[in-house]
Design a protein around this motif. Structure first.
Motif, PDB file in Angstrom:
ATOM      1  N   HIS A 234       0.832  -1.208   0.000  1.00  0.00           N
ATOM      2  CA  HIS A 234       0.000   0.000   0.000  1.00  0.00           C
ATOM      3  C   HIS A 234       0.871   1.264   0.000  1.00  0.00           C
ATOM      4  O   HIS A 234       0.558   2.244  -0.691  1.00  0.00           O
ATOM      5  CB  HIS A 234      -0.924  -0.019   1.214  1.00  0.00           C
ATOM      6  N   MET A 235       1.959   1.256   0.777  1.00  0.00           N
ATOM      7  CA  MET A 235       2.859   2.406   0.824  1.00  0.00           C
ATOM      8  C   MET A 235       3.514   2.626  -0.542  1.00  0.00           C
ATOM      9  O   MET A 235       3.634   3.762  -1.021  1.00  0.00           O
ATOM     10  CB  MET A 235       3.934   2.182   1.896  1.00  0.00           C
ATOM     11  N   LEU A 236       3.944   1.524  -1.193  1.00  0.00           N
ATOM     12  CA  LEU A 236       4.539   1.637  -2.523  1.00  0.00           C
ATOM     13  C   LEU A 236       3.525   2.166  -3.542  1.00  0.00           C
ATOM     14  O   LEU A 236       3.856   2.955  -4.438  1.00  0.00           O
ATOM     15  CB  LEU A 236       5.073   0.287  -2.991  1.00  0.00           C
ATOM     16  N   LYS A 237       2.288   1.725  -3.405  1.00  0.00           N
ATOM     17  CA  LYS A 237       1.233   2.203  -4.304  1.00  0.00           C
ATOM     18  C   LYS A 237       1.074   3.718  -4.180  1.00  0.00           C
ATOM     19  O   LYS A 237       0.973   4.438  -5.188  1.00  0.00           O
ATOM     20  CB  LYS A 237      -0.072   1.499  -3.953  1.00  0.00           C
ATOM     21  N   THR A 238       1.091   4.192  -2.955  1.00  0.00           N
ATOM     22  CA  THR A 238       0.975   5.640  -2.731  1.00  0.00           C
ATOM     23  C   THR A 238       2.167   6.383  -3.325  1.00  0.00           C
ATOM     24  O   THR A 238       2.019   7.438  -3.950  1.00  0.00           O
ATOM     25  CB  THR A 238       0.879   5.930  -1.223  1.00  0.00           C
ATOM     26  N   ILE A 239       3.356   5.828  -3.128  1.00  0.00           N
ATOM     27  CA  ILE A 239       4.568   6.460  -3.664  1.00  0.00           C
ATOM     28  C   ILE A 239       4.543   6.499  -5.191  1.00  0.00           C
ATOM     29  O   ILE A 239       4.847   7.524  -5.811  1.00  0.00           O
ATOM     30  CB  ILE A 239       5.823   5.712  -3.157  1.00  0.00           C
ATOM     31  N   LEU A 240       4.153   5.373  -5.789  1.00  0.00           N
ATOM     32  CA  LEU A 240       4.133   5.292  -7.253  1.00  0.00           C
ATOM     33  C   LEU A 240       3.065   6.210  -7.853  1.00  0.00           C
ATOM     34  O   LEU A 240       3.264   6.788  -8.922  1.00  0.00           O
ATOM     35  CB  LEU A 240       3.898   3.850  -7.711  1.00  0.00           C
ATOM     36  N   LEU A 241       1.926   6.341  -7.190  1.00  0.00           N
ATOM     37  CA  LEU A 241       0.886   7.246  -7.699  1.00  0.00           C
ATOM     38  C   LEU A 241       1.380   8.691  -7.770  1.00  0.00           C
ATOM     39  O   LEU A 241       0.982   9.469  -8.633  1.00  0.00           O
ATOM     40  CB  LEU A 241      -0.375   7.155  -6.826  1.00  0.00           C
ATOM     41  N   GLY A 242       2.255   9.045  -6.856  1.00  0.00           N
ATOM     42  CA  GLY A 242       2.805  10.409  -6.857  1.00  0.00           C
ATOM     43  C   GLY A 242       4.142  10.522  -7.542  1.00  0.00           C
ATOM     44  O   GLY A 242       4.819  11.555  -7.424  1.00  0.00           O
ATOM     45  N   LEU A 243       4.537   9.468  -8.275  1.00  0.00           N
ATOM     46  CA  LEU A 243       5.864   9.438  -8.906  1.00  0.00           C
ATOM     47  C   LEU A 243       6.149  10.668  -9.778  1.00  0.00           C
ATOM     48  O   LEU A 243       7.205  11.291  -9.631  1.00  0.00           O
ATOM     49  CB  LEU A 243       6.003   8.149  -9.739  1.00  0.00           C
ATOM     50  N   PRO A 244       5.253  11.075 -10.701  1.00  0.00           N
ATOM     51  CA  PRO A 244       5.590  12.222 -11.556  1.00  0.00           C
ATOM     52  C   PRO A 244       5.771  13.535 -10.803  1.00  0.00           C
ATOM     53  O   PRO A 244       6.375  14.473 -11.317  1.00  0.00           O
ATOM     54  CB  PRO A 244       4.386  12.309 -12.517  1.00  0.00           C
ATOM     55  N   LEU A 245       5.233  13.596  -9.572  1.00  0.00           N
ATOM     56  CA  LEU A 245       5.237  14.861  -8.841  1.00  0.00           C
ATOM     57  C   LEU A 245       6.193  14.856  -7.649  1.00  0.00           C
ATOM     58  O   LEU A 245       6.163  15.787  -6.824  1.00  0.00           O
ATOM     59  CB  LEU A 245       3.812  15.169  -8.346  1.00  0.00           C
ATOM     60  N   VAL A 246       7.031  13.836  -7.541  1.00  0.00           N
ATOM     61  CA  VAL A 246       7.961  13.760  -6.416  1.00  0.00           C
ATOM     62  C   VAL A 246       8.887  14.978  -6.411  1.00  0.00           C
ATOM     63  O   VAL A 246       9.553  15.277  -7.408  1.00  0.00           O
ATOM     64  CB  VAL A 246       8.794  12.467  -6.491  1.00  0.00           C
TER      65      VAL A 246
END
Length: 777
Positions: free
Chosen positions: A678-690
């Motif tokens: 779940h944490m990785l999913k959240t991180i990946l969803l925001g990948l373009p905006l990191v």
């Protein structure tokens, strides 16, 4: 009708139902319109009665309604009886009326016959009266024609004698008017040439015209080529002679002007003969200077002598251009080895400048008068465009070869400059964007295209396009592709990519990405890849514009041969390679973390805590890499999005495979992995905006991929966390949460749960008949 009583007749017909045809019914409705329901052709008695007595209470009025009906029936019967009785006398009245009509028709016929006879007698009388008038009109026309002919004949006889006298005295000014009049008069006698006198006069007129043509031609020859030609001063007599020539046969004027123009340019042919030093291309401006000076002198001296519509100056100019073109063609053919690009461009520039000047000075009417091509003006701005410079077309290959050499030198400089630009210190902190050498290349292309458009829009421009294609490919290989860093090595040169364009394929790309050790790019190398990507994008877009411009500029018949699709594919491949390199680099960074994940003893985990260290490691790599790539791809937003999509498309399946390797799992271990997913999913969803300060939503296409992939990972872990008892319920749960899985994944899930062999075999036997593809393995 008289044989029956009226009451008996009505009683007989009252029992008959009369149905009129539809056409008759419509005619009755038009003549006698009625809103009474009883008059409707589809009358319904039951509905009518129900409308009169809608309720039981209304039946109390039954007697009144019946009385009204009977009263109405009696009135109708009376009307019908009256009509029927009235018809008994109609037959007799009709016969009497018919006899009266026949009698009137006979009287009318008699009157018409009498009127016709009187009209014929009147017409004959009018014809007799007008017969004499018509004869007078015909006589008047004949007399008028005869008088006109006699006047013309008198004018012709007198004019012929007058012309002979005036021609002998060379009084050209006084000849113009009578000669023009006699020429017009002769047209009236074209139908009378069978008369000997008329034919004799016509012959005399032709002799006078021929005599004048010879006499005037001799006068011009004496004036311009005789013993006193150098001291000749234009006079009124020759100016008036030109007016006479305009009336004579057009061939006379044509021959006279041809001779006069040749006299004016006789000196030019001698001074610039191919054997003279002035004849070579480097002295071309001397030719044009001589012509400009001589034309001005000719106009000052003889301009007033010739009629303006003769366009003498333009005719001299056209002949000068024709002579110059022929002479240059001959001399260049003999000395073509001496022509270099500098000399060729010098000659073309001087020639085009003269043609431009002539186009402004003259209308080109003399060039068009003998042309049948009506589209000549549409094809060229002016008839003078290319009138001389066409002779340089066969030698434009020298210009193209020179451009090839210049582009080769430019490419060598671009290669050296690109290494400097891509390896300078501080590169990661400030984006290079597009390489300066790329802009230099297309600026040079633009200058070449403008110059070639002025020289030719035919085959030379096609050769130019081929040269452009050659160096676009050179730039893609030597400047862009060769500067891409190699994963796993310190050298940034690629010996395996110095091959032909045809070898730049997907297969080669995959080999290129996999070679070397698992060593990441440093920040400078990442920035270099981004710079090469943005430069390739710029080249791709500019190449598309270049192809469109070339198609517009080149001759329409050659437009289909301009194709830069292969060069566009080259830049597409460079862009794809850059994206794959960046994806591969970030994947390599995440591989140790995934490896650590699979090596963790998940069966010993007893409690669930914060996210695991491998998640933090992956997050750290993403936070380090993405901001740098996004900043360096700021001008290539769509390709940054492609990078993000390709990364998650590659990373998520690897993450799922790593999950399957985590076996066996304790309940707490599975729950911890679910938390990590779940944490990785959240991180990946925001990948373009990191690391971005701009608050915007990630692209929807990217979000769908992440949600679908990571949700699958979560569902796998939820199945692992499910109870296996009862076995049927566990299989149902698996198929519900993972409807697209197969038996292999089902077996992997069972291994993750650490079940006994007997339990696994029993669950597999339950799953086989129900697997989605229904395939038994």
């Amino acid at each position: 009708m008289n044989a029956f009583d009226d009451d008996d007749y009505f009683e007989e017909i009252s029992h008959e139902i009369i149905n009129f045809p539809k056409e008759v019914q419509q005619a009755i409705e038009q003549v006698i319109p009625s809103d009474d329901p009883l008059d409707k052709p589809d009358f319904n008695a039951v509905e009518y009665i129900n409308s009169l007595f809608p309720t039981e209470q209304s039946l109390s009025n039954l007697d009144d309604v019946l009385n009204k009906m009977e009263f109405k029936i009696r009135n109708i019967d009376d009307e019908i009886r009256s009509v029927v009785r009235g018809q008994t006398n109609v037959g007799m009245d009709g016969r009497a009326a018919l006899e009266d009509a026949q009698r009137v028709i006979k009287q009318l016929f008699t009157q018409i016959t009498e009127i016709k006879c009187k009209a014929e007698r009147s017409e004959e009388t009018v014809r007799e009266i007008t017969r004499d008038i018509k004869q007078l009109d015909c006589a008047k026309r004949n007399l008028t024609s005869a008088i006109t002919t006699l006047n013309h004949l008198h004018m012709l006889v007198g004019g012929v004698d007058s012309l002979k006298c005036l021609a002998a005295k060379r009084q050209y000014g006084e000849i113009v008017m009578p000669l023009q009049a006699i020429t017009e008069v002769m047209k009236h006698f074209d139908t009378f040439t069978d008369i000997p006198q008329i034919r004799d006069l016509a012959d005399q007129v032709k002799e006078i015209q021929a005599s004048l043509a010879t006499q005037i031609t001799n006068d011009f020859h004496e004036a311009f080529a005789g013993p006193n030609a150098k001291s000749f001063v234009p006079n009124r007599q020759l100016a008036e002679a030109c007016l006479v020539v305009s009336i004579l046969d057009p061939k006379v004027k044509k021959e006279l002007l041809k001779w006069f123009v040749s006299v004016q340019l006789s000196e030019y042919s001698v001074l610039f003969h191919e054997s003279e030093d002035n004849a070579w291309l480097d002295k071309l401006d001397r030719r044009f200077a001589w012509f400009k000076k001589h034309l001005l002198q000719c106009e000052d001296k003889f301009g007033a002598m010739f009629p303006p519509h003769w366009e003498v100056s333009e005719r001299i100019t056209v002949e000068f251009c024709n002579i110059t073109k022929n002479e240059l063609t001959k001399i260049m053919g003999k000395r073509k080895n001496e022509i270099d690009v500098k000399l060729l461009l010098f000659a073309i520039q001087k020639t085009v400048n003269l043609e431009t000047l002539l186009a402004k000075r003259f209308s080109g009417t003399t060039l068009l008068e003998d042309k049948d091509d009506e589209d000549l003006k549409e094809k060229k701005i002016s008839p003078f465009s290319g009138i001389i410079s066409e002779c340089f077309q066969p030698y434009l290959y020298i210009y193209i070869e020179s451009l090839d050499r210049n582009l080769f030198e430019l490419m060598e400089r671009s290669i050296a400059d690109s290494k400097t630009d891509l390896n300078r210190e501080g590169l990661p902190s400030t984006s290079v964007g597009v390489l300066p050498s790329c802009a230099d290349l297309f600026v040079f292309y633009k200058k070449c295209l403008i110059q070639c458009t002025q020289l030719s829009n035919g085959n030379p421009m096609l050769a130019l396009a081929n040269t452009f294609q050659k160096y676009l490919r050179e730039y893609a290989f030597k400047v862009l592709q060769n500067n891409l860093p190699k994963i796993g090595g310190t050298s940034s040169t690629l010996s395996s990519v110095t091959r032909d364009l045809k070898d730049f394929s997907t297969g080669f790309m995959q080999n290129f990405l996999k070679e070397g050790e698992s060593t990441r790019f440093n920040k400078q190398e990442q920035a270099r890849i981004c710079c090469i990507l943005t430069t390739a994008e710029y080249c791709l877009e500019t190449t598309q514009q270049l192809e469109k411009t070339l198609k517009e500029k080149i001759e329409p018949s050659l437009s289909d041969r301009i194709k830069l699709a292969q060069e566009q594919d080259v830049f597409h491949n460079v862009i794809s390679t850059c994206i794959q390199l960046l994806v591969q680099d970030l994947e390599l960074a995440c591989e140790p973390a995934l490896s650590a994940m699979t090596k963790t003893q998940w069966q010993t985990v007893e409690t669930v805590g914060d996210q695991s260290p491998y998640v933090s490691a992956i997050t750290g790599h993403i936070k380090t890499t993405i901001p740098l790539l996004r900043d360096n791809l700021a001008s290539s937003r769509k390709y940054f999005t492609q990078f993000c999509i390709k990364f998650v498309n590659s990373f998520i399946p690897k993450f799922i495979q790593s999950i399957f390797k985590c076996k066996p799992l304790s309940a707490a271990g599975a729950e911890q992995l679910l938390l990590d997913a779940h944490m990785l999913k959240t991180i990946l969803l925001g990948l373009p905006l990191v690391g971005s300060k701009v608050n915007r939503e990630a692209p929807s296409s990217f979000t769908k991929i992440v949600v679908k992939g990571m949700t699958r990972a979560e569902m796998i872990l939820k199945v692992v966390m499910s109870h296996t008892e009862p076995h049927t319920a566990f299989v149902d749960q698996f198929l519900k949460l993972l409807p697209e899985s197969d038996i292999q994944e089902f077996q992997k899930v069972l291994e993750m749960k650490g079940l006994k062999t007997a339990d696994k075999n029993h669950l597999i036997s339950l799953f086989r008949p129900r697997q989605p593809d229904n395939l038994y393995t």
